[in-house]
Scaffold this motif. Structure first.
Motif, PDB file in Angstrom:
ATOM      1  N   GLU A 204       0.752  -1.126  -0.035  1.00  0.00           N
ATOM      2  CA  GLU A 204       0.072  -0.036  -0.019  1.00  0.00           C
ATOM      3  C   GLU A 204       0.930   1.171   0.037  1.00  0.00           C
ATOM      4  O   GLU A 204       0.391   2.160  -0.794  1.00  0.00           O
ATOM      5  N   GLN A 205       2.270   1.231   0.722  1.00  0.00           N
ATOM      6  CA  GLN A 205       2.850   2.397   0.857  1.00  0.00           C
ATOM      7  C   GLN A 205       3.842   2.624  -0.302  1.00  0.00           C
ATOM      8  O   GLN A 205       4.328   3.575  -0.272  1.00  0.00           O
ATOM      9  N   ARG A 206       4.074   1.414  -0.830  1.00  0.00           N
ATOM     10  CA  ARG A 206       5.329   1.468  -1.765  1.00  0.00           C
ATOM     11  C   ARG A 206       6.407   2.216  -1.439  1.00  0.00           C
ATOM     12  O   ARG A 206       6.991   3.189  -2.084  1.00  0.00           O
ATOM     13  N   PRO A 207       6.835   1.697  -0.388  1.00  0.00           N
ATOM     14  CA  PRO A 207       8.127   2.447   0.039  1.00  0.00           C
ATOM     15  C   PRO A 207       9.627   1.847  -0.776  1.00  0.00           C
ATOM     16  O   PRO A 207       9.583   1.204  -1.591  1.00  0.00           O
ATOM     17  N   VAL A 208      10.724   2.715  -0.469  1.00  0.00           N
ATOM     18  CA  VAL A 208      11.990   2.599  -1.200  1.00  0.00           C
ATOM     19  C   VAL A 208      12.511   1.305  -0.613  1.00  0.00           C
ATOM     20  O   VAL A 208      12.613   1.114   0.707  1.00  0.00           O
ATOM     21  N   LEU A 209      12.842   0.207  -1.215  1.00  0.00           N
ATOM     22  CA  LEU A 209      13.340  -0.950  -0.558  1.00  0.00           C
ATOM     23  C   LEU A 209      14.977  -0.774  -0.669  1.00  0.00           C
ATOM     24  O   LEU A 209      15.392  -1.106  -2.119  1.00  0.00           O
ATOM     25  N   ILE A 210      15.603  -1.193   0.273  1.00  0.00           N
ATOM     26  CA  ILE A 210      17.199  -0.969   0.182  1.00  0.00           C
ATOM     27  C   ILE A 210      17.465  -2.484   1.063  1.00  0.00           C
ATOM     28  O   ILE A 210      17.234  -2.653   2.212  1.00  0.00           O
ATOM     29  N   GLY A 211      18.216  -3.308   0.078  1.00  0.00           N
ATOM     30  CA  GLY A 211      18.601  -4.671   0.642  1.00  0.00           C
ATOM     31  C   GLY A 211      20.217  -4.412   0.951  1.00  0.00           C
ATOM     32  O   GLY A 211      20.976  -3.805   0.245  1.00  0.00           O
ATOM     33  N   GLU A 221      13.373 -13.043  -2.688  1.00  0.00           N
ATOM     34  CA  GLU A 221      12.627 -14.158  -2.344  1.00  0.00           C
ATOM     35  C   GLU A 221      11.075 -13.856  -1.783  1.00  0.00           C
ATOM     36  O   GLU A 221      10.424 -14.702  -1.680  1.00  0.00           O
ATOM     37  N   SER A 222      11.000 -12.548  -1.339  1.00  0.00           N
ATOM     38  CA  SER A 222       9.711 -12.216  -0.782  1.00  0.00           C
ATOM     39  C   SER A 222       8.767 -11.690  -1.833  1.00  0.00           C
ATOM     40  O   SER A 222       7.596 -11.126  -2.044  1.00  0.00           O
ATOM     41  N   GLY A 223       9.501 -11.747  -3.298  1.00  0.00           N
ATOM     42  CA  GLY A 223       8.742 -11.057  -4.405  1.00  0.00           C
ATOM     43  C   GLY A 223       8.919  -9.634  -4.538  1.00  0.00           C
ATOM     44  O   GLY A 223       8.033  -8.986  -5.381  1.00  0.00           O
ATOM     45  N   HIS A 224       9.893  -9.029  -3.886  1.00  0.00           N
ATOM     46  CA  HIS A 224      10.055  -7.381  -4.029  1.00  0.00           C
ATOM     47  C   HIS A 224      11.560  -7.393  -4.764  1.00  0.00           C
ATOM     48  O   HIS A 224      12.709  -7.990  -4.576  1.00  0.00           O
ATOM     49  N   ARG A 225      11.413  -6.329  -5.793  1.00  0.00           N
ATOM     50  CA  ARG A 225      12.722  -5.986  -6.212  1.00  0.00           C
ATOM     51  C   ARG A 225      13.287  -4.821  -5.785  1.00  0.00           C
ATOM     52  O   ARG A 225      12.713  -3.864  -5.405  1.00  0.00           O
ATOM     53  N   PRO A 226      14.781  -5.058  -5.051  1.00  0.00           N
ATOM     54  CA  PRO A 226      15.235  -4.175  -4.262  1.00  0.00           C
ATOM     55  C   PRO A 226      15.359  -2.949  -5.282  1.00  0.00           C
ATOM     56  O   PRO A 226      16.111  -2.884  -6.348  1.00  0.00           O
ATOM     57  N   ASP A 227      15.248  -1.810  -4.867  1.00  0.00           N
ATOM     58  CA  ASP A 227      15.368  -0.326  -5.301  1.00  0.00           C
ATOM     59  C   ASP A 227      16.979   0.069  -5.520  1.00  0.00           C
ATOM     60  O   ASP A 227      17.587   0.395  -6.338  1.00  0.00           O
TER      61      ASP A 227
END
Length: 405
Positions: A204-211, A221-227
């Motif tokens: 819902e919030q579509r945050p920036v994803l940093i791995g 693995e959780s279905g998210h692409r790291p930004d």
């Protein structure tokens, strides 16, 4: 999490039996372990993350050449092994690597490792009660650790004050961060459960994803692409510089990321850049003597994140001491800097109720109309309206019946 299977049947010899798998480097051993194996390692003060990896691979016993709990500080690995039913023998000495052969069958019973009927090595048998006592004694060493933290924190602040106070050296990202929530993922404590808790928030919030290092793979693995991926020397593919399991980022995750930041301490900058260039990964570099996860937190804060959510990071003093003790001062100061923006994933799952959707509003309006109708029906005027409506409905039904053959 898979519990180990024990090869014990009626009439069998006491203890647990399995195939010996040996390596002085715990991380290197993980890829060879199979369910039912006996892991022979040389790991002083086993941390919880490596213990979780051993349990996930289904080992029935862990034999350590060094003490699993030395008493320097309260490390969390042995507790996890005990709660998962793994048999433990420690402090057997380095001779275990000469006396046992990789791939042979062995039995562990009462602090002794046997091959056939021959006692090969023996050490200290650890169980839950013994671990509790050892952990209580180890907590006495916390004062020494905190004194060391005070000194190291002062030194780190002196070296890194430009980065900590002003964000000097942090690159501008192509990914917009200003005013957006950021989720920083480390493949550490309970990261799978943390990501599960955040599914609705991320959707819902579509945050920036940093791995951070292998945290990028956790996102995939959780279905998210790291930004953004922040990778340190230890996390580079093929580095061979760490015993820590699940630290190295995959080449797939590096290529999937929107952008890659190489974290170096200056001395290893050339080596890291050459390795990424050979892998065909475009990147930028940030130099710091702190931890890679702290660089990610500072980046989010300095670039204007509205909220910084951490996944798999350290939350308690025991967790900080259990792992990354050398970077404790960096972690401590970074969290002071990020301050009120910083929230653990477990806190978000408890506080975040999700967005209000159109069908939520429709249900509220419908419930209000029903309540209003019931209230009006109890009045004299409402009773007349209800009688008129009932009569009209009855006439309509008779008319429809008249149309039917």
């Amino acid at each position: 999490m898979r519990l180990p299977t024990r090869s014990r049947t009626a009439g069998a010899l006491p203890g647990v039996t399995g195939t010996v798998r040996m390596d002085r480097r715990t991380g290197s051993l993980m890829t060879r372990l199979r369910p039912g194996d006996i892991a022979v390692i040389d790991h002083l003060d086993l941390d919880r993350q490596n213990a979780e990896a051993l349990v996930e691979r289904g080992v029935v016993a862990v034999v350590d050449a060094s003490p699993l709990i030395s008493g320097r500080y309260p490390n969390l690995g042995p507790e996890h092994l005990a709660s998962s039913g793994v048999v433990m023998v420690d402090d057997v000495g380095p001779a275990v690597f000469a006396r046992l052969r990789d791939g042979e069958r062995a039995r562990v019973h009462d602090g002794t490792v046997l091959v056939g009927s021959e006692e090969v090595v023996s050490g200290r048998a650890l169980d839950s009660e013994g671990i509790v006592e050892l952990m209580q004694d180890a907590r006495g060493g916390l004062s020494t650790q905190l004194q060391s933290l005070t000194h190291n924190t002062t030194e780190f602040l002196r070296r890194e004050q430009g980065l900590l106070l002003h964000g000097q050296g942090l690159p501008h990202t192509t990914t917009p961060i200003e005013g957006r929530p950021v989720v920083v993922v480390v493949r550490g404590f309970d990261y799978r459960e943390d990501l599960r808790r955040l599914r609705r928030f991320v959707r819902e919030q579509r945050p920036v994803l940093i791995g951070v290092d292998a945290g990028a793979d956790a996102l995939l693995e959780s279905g998210h692409r790291p930004d953004i991926v922040v990778v340190g020397k230890e996390g580079l593919p093929g580095s061979g510089t760490t015993d820590d399991q699940d630290v190295t980022v995959s080449l797939r995750a590096l290529h999937a990321a929107g952008e890659v930041l190489l974290h170096t301490d200056g001395a290893d900058r050339v080596t890291g850049e050459e390795r990424l260039s050979r892998l065909g990964v475009r990147h930028r570099t940030v130099a710091s003597s702190g931890m890679s996860e702290d660089v990610a937190l500072l980046l989010a804060d300095v670039r204007g994140a509205s909220l910084v959510v951490t996944v798999g990071t350290h939350a308690t003093l025991d967790e900080f001491l259990d792992r990354r003790r050398g970077g404790l001062s960096s972690t401590f100061l970074t969290r002071l800097r990020v301050g009120p923006k910083l929230v653990d994933a477990r806190g978000v799952s408890q506080l975040y109720a999700g967005q209000v959707r159109a069908w939520h509003l429709a249900l509220v309006v419908l419930a209000g109309l029903v309540a209003l109708g019931v209230a009006v029906a109890t009045t004299p005027v409402g009773a007349e309206w209800w009688a008129a409506a009932a009569a009209a409905l009855s006439d309509l039904l008779r008319w429809v019946e008249g149309l039917l053959p």
